[in-house]
Write a protein that holds these residues in place. Sequence first.
Motif, mmCIF file in Angstrom:
data_model
loop_
_atom_site.group_PDB
_atom_site.id
_atom_site.type_symbol
_atom_site.label_atom_id
_atom_site.label_comp_id
_atom_site.label_asym_id
_atom_site.label_seq_id
_atom_site.Cartn_x
_atom_site.Cartn_y
_atom_site.Cartn_z
ATOM 1 N N GLU A 57 1.037 -1.607 0.112
ATOM 2 C CA GLU A 57 0.011 -0.357 0.596
ATOM 3 C C GLU A 57 0.668 1.359 -0.042
ATOM 4 N N ASN A 58 0.141 2.213 -0.381
ATOM 5 C CA ASN A 58 1.248 3.580 -0.976
ATOM 6 C C ASN A 58 0.675 4.454 0.419
ATOM 7 N N PRO A 59 1.678 4.099 1.296
ATOM 8 C CA PRO A 59 1.703 5.103 2.717
ATOM 9 C C PRO A 59 1.346 6.685 2.563
ATOM 10 N N PHE A 60 1.522 7.051 1.219
ATOM 11 C CA PHE A 60 1.367 8.403 0.725
ATOM 12 C C PHE A 60 0.535 9.533 -0.148
ATOM 13 N N ALA A 76 11.922 22.440 -7.294
ATOM 14 C CA ALA A 76 13.232 22.229 -6.606
ATOM 15 C C ALA A 76 13.323 22.164 -4.915
ATOM 16 N N LEU A 77 11.991 22.266 -4.869
ATOM 17 C CA LEU A 77 11.982 21.744 -2.886
ATOM 18 C C LEU A 77 12.496 20.321 -2.749
ATOM 19 N N GLN A 78 13.305 20.225 -1.520
ATOM 20 C CA GLN A 78 14.481 18.589 -1.301
ATOM 21 C C GLN A 78 13.043 18.324 -0.789
ATOM 22 N N VAL A 79 13.048 16.645 -1.104
ATOM 23 C CA VAL A 79 12.332 15.655 -0.617
ATOM 24 C C VAL A 79 12.441 15.697 0.778
ATOM 25 N N SER A 80 13.862 15.376 1.362
ATOM 26 C CA SER A 80 14.048 15.570 3.301
ATOM 27 C C SER A 80 13.374 16.463 3.681
ATOM 28 N N THR A 81 13.358 17.403 2.915
ATOM 29 C CA THR A 81 12.278 18.488 3.276
ATOM 30 C C THR A 81 10.749 18.400 3.724
ATOM 31 N N LEU A 82 10.102 17.941 2.680
ATOM 32 C CA LEU A 82 8.945 17.942 2.429
ATOM 33 C C LEU A 82 8.491 16.759 3.101
ATOM 34 N N PHE A 83 9.490 15.604 3.211
ATOM 35 C CA PHE A 83 8.789 14.169 4.740
ATOM 36 C C PHE A 83 9.620 15.270 6.230
ATOM 37 N N ALA A 84 9.464 15.763 5.831
ATOM 38 C CA ALA A 84 10.174 16.642 7.567
ATOM 39 C C ALA A 84 8.441 17.127 7.579
ATOM 40 N N LEU A 85 8.187 17.656 7.133
ATOM 41 C CA LEU A 85 7.270 18.303 6.889
ATOM 42 C C LEU A 85 5.739 17.944 7.597
ATOM 43 N N LEU A 86 5.967 16.605 6.420
ATOM 44 C CA LEU A 86 5.247 15.722 6.706
ATOM 45 C C LEU A 86 4.720 14.870 8.592
ATOM 46 N N ASN A 93 2.439 8.814 11.872
ATOM 47 C CA ASN A 93 2.130 8.545 10.666
ATOM 48 C C ASN A 93 3.149 7.729 9.448
ATOM 49 N N TYR A 94 4.423 8.433 9.800
ATOM 50 C CA TYR A 94 5.584 8.039 9.367
ATOM 51 C C TYR A 94 6.240 7.594 9.971
ATOM 52 N N ARG A 95 6.870 6.792 8.682
ATOM 53 C CA ARG A 95 8.640 5.916 9.809
ATOM 54 C C ARG A 95 9.346 6.923 9.215
ATOM 55 N N PRO A 96 11.013 7.182 9.467
ATOM 56 C CA PRO A 96 11.572 7.686 8.972
ATOM 57 C C PRO A 96 12.544 6.585 6.951
#
Length: 220
Positions: A57-60, A76-86, A93-96
């Motif tokens: 299942e897609n967790p996002f 150009a937004l970094q994925v690490s930044t998006l993940f931290a915001l989520l 809700n999310y695991r590292p």
Amino acid sequence: MKKDGEVILYMRERHKGTTQEVAAARAGMSERTARRYEKAGKLPSQLKRPRTWRTRENPFEEDWPWVVEQLERDAALQVSTLFALLCAQHPGNYRPTQVRTLQRQVATWRVTQGPEKEVYFEQVHTPGERAQSDFTHMEDLNVTLAGESFPHMLYHCVLTYSNEEAVSLCFAETFEALAEGIERALWQFGGVPLHHRTDHRSRIGASAGQSGAGRLDPVL
């Protein structure tokens, strides 16, 4: 599914004239399986189809519209930044370890739906192949001699491989100024490139008459 090596061994035996039954036995497969690969004419790895379904299942999925909104605002937004915001917006809700999943999904979005990227064509320069030249107006510098305005131009020539430059003074964009500037530049360079390119061929060509001296890339 059999391995490529087994099918290759089977096909080698068949090319030697061995019967299908014996060749299959030597390759460690059933005659029916051997017949299928022989009919297809392909190795097992070539018969594999790319997987188009998700194995988990897609967790996002629930927050994906928000992720797309952020990417459309700043591609150009970094994925690490998006993940931290989520993670900050939805604690627990999310695991590292799921950041890799988000990275793959964002990479796919950027390729299939993201903004178009600028295309760059690499320029390859070869030693001794080309020189380029242009005229530069110098009025903006307000140069004066003995208090009097000194309107003039510069003829600028450069070797595209080494970027070695030569500059000479002139007063008009004419064929004569071009010829004189090139001559001085070549003496400074100590050699003659195969081609010369200038951006002012129309005006220079008019000064040169029908001589063709204003053509693009004349051989010197």
